[in-house]
Write a protein that holds these residues in place. Structure first.
Motif, PDB file in Angstrom:
ATOM      1  N   ARG A 187      97.269 -23.473  31.582  1.00  0.00           N
ATOM      2  CA  ARG A 187      97.671 -23.022  32.917  1.00  0.00           C
ATOM      3  C   ARG A 187      97.217 -21.581  33.173  1.00  0.00           C
ATOM      4  O   ARG A 187      96.667 -21.255  34.220  1.00  0.00           O
ATOM      5  CB  ARG A 187      99.192 -23.106  33.087  1.00  0.00           C
ATOM      6  CG  ARG A 187      99.639 -22.589  34.452  1.00  0.00           C
ATOM      7  CD  ARG A 187     101.148 -22.468  34.620  1.00  0.00           C
ATOM      8  NE  ARG A 187     101.426 -21.922  35.934  1.00  0.00           N
ATOM      9  CZ  ARG A 187     101.438 -20.612  36.225  1.00  0.00           C
ATOM     10  NH1 ARG A 187     101.190 -19.717  35.286  1.00  0.00           N
ATOM     11  NH2 ARG A 187     101.669 -20.205  37.461  1.00  0.00           N
ATOM     12  N   GLU A 188      97.459 -20.733  32.171  1.00  0.00           N
ATOM     13  CA  GLU A 188      97.073 -19.321  32.251  1.00  0.00           C
ATOM     14  C   GLU A 188      95.588 -19.167  32.624  1.00  0.00           C
ATOM     15  O   GLU A 188      95.225 -18.423  33.537  1.00  0.00           O
ATOM     16  CB  GLU A 188      97.351 -18.677  30.885  1.00  0.00           C
ATOM     17  CG  GLU A 188      97.029 -17.209  30.774  1.00  0.00           C
ATOM     18  CD  GLU A 188      98.141 -16.327  31.321  1.00  0.00           C
ATOM     19  OE1 GLU A 188      99.179 -16.878  31.762  1.00  0.00           O
ATOM     20  OE2 GLU A 188      97.950 -15.109  31.326  1.00  0.00           O
ATOM     21  N   LEU A 200      91.562 -29.774  41.936  1.00  0.00           N
ATOM     22  CA  LEU A 200      91.323 -29.798  40.503  1.00  0.00           C
ATOM     23  C   LEU A 200      91.000 -31.227  40.063  1.00  0.00           C
ATOM     24  O   LEU A 200      91.692 -32.161  40.461  1.00  0.00           O
ATOM     25  CB  LEU A 200      92.609 -29.328  39.826  1.00  0.00           C
ATOM     26  CG  LEU A 200      92.546 -28.481  38.567  1.00  0.00           C
ATOM     27  CD1 LEU A 200      91.699 -27.239  38.781  1.00  0.00           C
ATOM     28  CD2 LEU A 200      93.974 -28.104  38.152  1.00  0.00           C
ATOM     29  N   HIS A 201      89.953 -31.382  39.286  1.00  0.00           N
ATOM     30  CA  HIS A 201      89.649 -32.684  38.692  1.00  0.00           C
ATOM     31  C   HIS A 201      89.730 -32.556  37.169  1.00  0.00           C
ATOM     32  O   HIS A 201      89.083 -31.674  36.590  1.00  0.00           O
ATOM     33  CB  HIS A 201      88.242 -33.163  39.083  1.00  0.00           C
ATOM     34  CG  HIS A 201      88.169 -33.685  40.480  1.00  0.00           C
ATOM     35  ND1 HIS A 201      87.068 -34.351  40.958  1.00  0.00           N
ATOM     36  CD2 HIS A 201      89.059 -33.640  41.501  1.00  0.00           C
ATOM     37  CE1 HIS A 201      87.284 -34.696  42.226  1.00  0.00           C
ATOM     38  NE2 HIS A 201      88.477 -34.270  42.586  1.00  0.00           N
ATOM     39  N   THR A 202      90.514 -33.421  36.554  1.00  0.00           N
ATOM     40  CA  THR A 202      90.669 -33.384  35.104  1.00  0.00           C
ATOM     41  C   THR A 202      90.699 -34.816  34.566  1.00  0.00           C
ATOM     42  O   THR A 202      90.657 -35.772  35.342  1.00  0.00           O
ATOM     43  CB  THR A 202      91.997 -32.707  34.691  1.00  0.00           C
ATOM     44  OG1 THR A 202      93.083 -33.537  35.124  1.00  0.00           O
ATOM     45  CG2 THR A 202      92.141 -31.323  35.314  1.00  0.00           C
ATOM     46  N   ASP A 203      90.824 -34.936  33.257  1.00  0.00           N
ATOM     47  CA  ASP A 203      91.124 -36.261  32.722  1.00  0.00           C
ATOM     48  C   ASP A 203      92.648 -36.434  32.753  1.00  0.00           C
ATOM     49  O   ASP A 203      93.360 -35.610  33.326  1.00  0.00           O
ATOM     50  CB  ASP A 203      90.516 -36.455  31.320  1.00  0.00           C
ATOM     51  CG  ASP A 203      91.049 -35.451  30.306  1.00  0.00           C
ATOM     52  OD1 ASP A 203      92.131 -34.867  30.539  1.00  0.00           O
ATOM     53  OD2 ASP A 203      90.391 -35.247  29.268  1.00  0.00           O
ATOM     54  N   GLU A 204      93.136 -37.485  32.119  1.00  0.00           N
ATOM     55  CA  GLU A 204      94.561 -37.798  32.250  1.00  0.00           C
ATOM     56  C   GLU A 204      95.458 -36.955  31.344  1.00  0.00           C
ATOM     57  O   GLU A 204      96.668 -37.152  31.310  1.00  0.00           O
ATOM     58  CB  GLU A 204      94.793 -39.284  31.967  1.00  0.00           C
ATOM     59  CG  GLU A 204      94.600 -39.692  30.509  1.00  0.00           C
ATOM     60  CD  GLU A 204      93.168 -40.029  30.157  1.00  0.00           C
ATOM     61  OE1 GLU A 204      92.260 -39.203  30.419  1.00  0.00           O
ATOM     62  OE2 GLU A 204      92.946 -41.123  29.613  1.00  0.00           O
ATOM     63  N   GLY A 212      98.359 -28.798  37.914  1.00  0.00           N
ATOM     64  CA  GLY A 212      97.678 -29.438  39.039  1.00  0.00           C
ATOM     65  C   GLY A 212      98.467 -29.341  40.335  1.00  0.00           C
ATOM     66  O   GLY A 212      97.894 -29.256  41.426  1.00  0.00           O
ATOM     67  N   LYS A 213      99.797 -29.327  40.206  1.00  0.00           N
ATOM     68  CA  LYS A 213     100.649 -29.271  41.403  1.00  0.00           C
ATOM     69  C   LYS A 213     100.555 -27.934  42.121  1.00  0.00           C
ATOM     70  O   LYS A 213     100.987 -27.793  43.259  1.00  0.00           O
ATOM     71  CB  LYS A 213     102.113 -29.545  41.012  1.00  0.00           C
ATOM     72  CG  LYS A 213     102.317 -30.983  40.548  1.00  0.00           C
ATOM     73  CD  LYS A 213     103.722 -31.202  40.003  1.00  0.00           C
ATOM     74  CE  LYS A 213     103.837 -32.622  39.416  1.00  0.00           C
ATOM     75  NZ  LYS A 213     104.829 -32.687  38.349  1.00  0.00           N
ATOM     76  N   GLU A 214     100.026 -26.930  41.443  1.00  0.00           N
ATOM     77  CA  GLU A 214      99.902 -25.603  42.067  1.00  0.00           C
ATOM     78  C   GLU A 214      98.631 -25.487  42.904  1.00  0.00           C
ATOM     79  O   GLU A 214      98.372 -24.449  43.510  1.00  0.00           O
ATOM     80  CB  GLU A 214      99.895 -24.520  40.983  1.00  0.00           C
ATOM     81  CG  GLU A 214     101.157 -24.492  40.140  1.00  0.00           C
ATOM     82  CD  GLU A 214     101.124 -23.370  39.112  1.00  0.00           C
ATOM     83  OE1 GLU A 214     100.855 -22.224  39.505  1.00  0.00           O
ATOM     84  OE2 GLU A 214     101.342 -23.663  37.919  1.00  0.00           O
ATOM     85  N   PHE A 215      97.828 -26.553  42.922  1.00  0.00           N
ATOM     86  CA  PHE A 215      96.555 -26.487  43.637  1.00  0.00           C
ATOM     87  C   PHE A 215      96.560 -27.407  44.860  1.00  0.00           C
ATOM     88  O   PHE A 215      97.468 -28.227  45.029  1.00  0.00           O
ATOM     89  CB  PHE A 215      95.406 -26.831  42.679  1.00  0.00           C
ATOM     90  CG  PHE A 215      95.172 -25.698  41.723  1.00  0.00           C
ATOM     91  CD1 PHE A 215      94.195 -24.751  41.975  1.00  0.00           C
ATOM     92  CD2 PHE A 215      96.000 -25.535  40.606  1.00  0.00           C
ATOM     93  CE1 PHE A 215      94.029 -23.670  41.123  1.00  0.00           C
ATOM     94  CE2 PHE A 215      95.831 -24.460  39.757  1.00  0.00           C
ATOM     95  CZ  PHE A 215      94.843 -23.525  40.012  1.00  0.00           C
TER      96      PHE A 215
END
Ligand SMILES: [Zn+2]
Length: 313
Positions: A187-188, A200-204, A212-215
């Motif tokens: 996160r930092e 944001l795109h990430t894997d699971e 992710g909720k901050e974006f």
């Protein structure tokens, strides 16, 4: 790029060339910024020394840069910068040692200072409104034995070195070494370096769910379920860009650098970020890439504590 150019062959020509690059409007004092300066003449001074008429300090074109106080001739600095800027997978200290005719130890310090310049990138956060930033972590090489830092008598850590990379699709990359990849450390890295307006795109991985909720948005692909690409709301969800970055990094590290101590890993990451961020695909070619290293070489000089850091990385 012509490697027989006088600036790569002759230290005086290199200094004049560098002065023209750094001071297009004439020399100014690197201590106070004054343009009222006098070039010191005569045998008592080496060429290229100026004195400020305001603060009376002396300086040269390398004062305050990664090249300051180096005994390596400036033409070899320029050549090394060019070689490191134009080699896709990097250029090892062994190669520099042979190509430039300097000791391996000098080559090693030279390469690390050039990496510092590469990492001295002042451009702002990645992403922004309507932009996609892919985030992913990887593990590369074994952690060094950190006997000094372990508290409960543990030594010889078996775990791997964790690296987190953020890549803006169609844009730049920023990569970081973290002690451990946790929700907090990841996160930092993300919130410090990515605009919250990005998607944001990430894997699971669970590492990214809360952050992710901050974006503006967060989409993930389920690699464990065999999903690598998904189409959603007119855009493609994947992490192929950041994975491609990791594969270039790992191939370079294995093929060129072989061994890198953990203390220096962040400098290698800066080097791979730099080449990615100044790639041909973005319209940046070899000469311009080398010029950018020189531009970023100013105003930063680091010393290395030889006792704490391995010299063979
Ligand atoms: Zn001054």
């Amino acid at each position: 790029m012509n490697l027989t150019d006088p600036r790569f062959q002759d230290a005086e020509k290199a200094r004049e060339w560098l002065e023209a690059q750094r001071w297009p409007d004439g020399p100014y004092c690197t201590h106070c910024g004054s343009y009222s300066v006098t070039q010191l003449q005569g045998r008592a001074h080496r060429p290229g020394v100026y004195q400020c008429n305001d603060c009376r300090e002396q300086f040269t074109v390398t004062t305050g840069s990664v090249m300051e106080r180096s005994r390596i001739p400036l033409n070899k600095w320029l050549l090394a910068m060019h070689l490191m800027a134009s080699s896709k997978k990097g250029y090892s200290a062994h190669q520099l040692h042979r190509t430039l005719g300097i000791t391996y130890q000098s080559a090693w310090f030279l390469a690390h200072r050039i990496r510092e310049a590469m990492g001295n990138d002042q451009s702002g956060p990645l992403g922004g409104e309507g932009k996609i930033v892919e985030a992913d972590e990887t593990y590369f090489g074994d952690k060094d034995r950190v006997t000094k830092r372990t508290k409960r008598g543990k030594s010889g850590l078996a775990s791997k070195r964790a690296v987190v990379s953020l890549v803006e699709r169609g844009g730049r990359a920023k990569t970081f070494h973290v002690e451990r990849a946790t929700k907090e450390s990841v996160r930092e890295v993300i919130v410090r370096n990515v605009s919250r307006k990005s998607k944001l795109h990430t894997d699971e991985s669970r590492l990214y769910i809360d952050t992710g909720k901050e974006f503006a948005g967060h989409e993930s692909v389920r690699h464990t379920a065999g999903e690598y690409v998904r189409y959603e709301d007119g855009h493609v969800v994947h992490t192929n860009t950041v994975e491609g970055f990791f594969s270039v990094f790992k191939r370079g590290m294995k093929g060129v650098y072989q061994h890198c101590s953990e203390a220096h890993l962040h400098r290698y990451l800066a080097e791979f970020d730099f080449r990615y961020n100044n790639r041909s695909g973005l319209g940046v070619e070899d000469t311009e890439r080398a010029a950018k290293i020189i531009a970023q070489a100013g105003g930063k000089r680091l010393t290395y504590r030889r006792t704490d850091e391995a010299q063979d990385a």
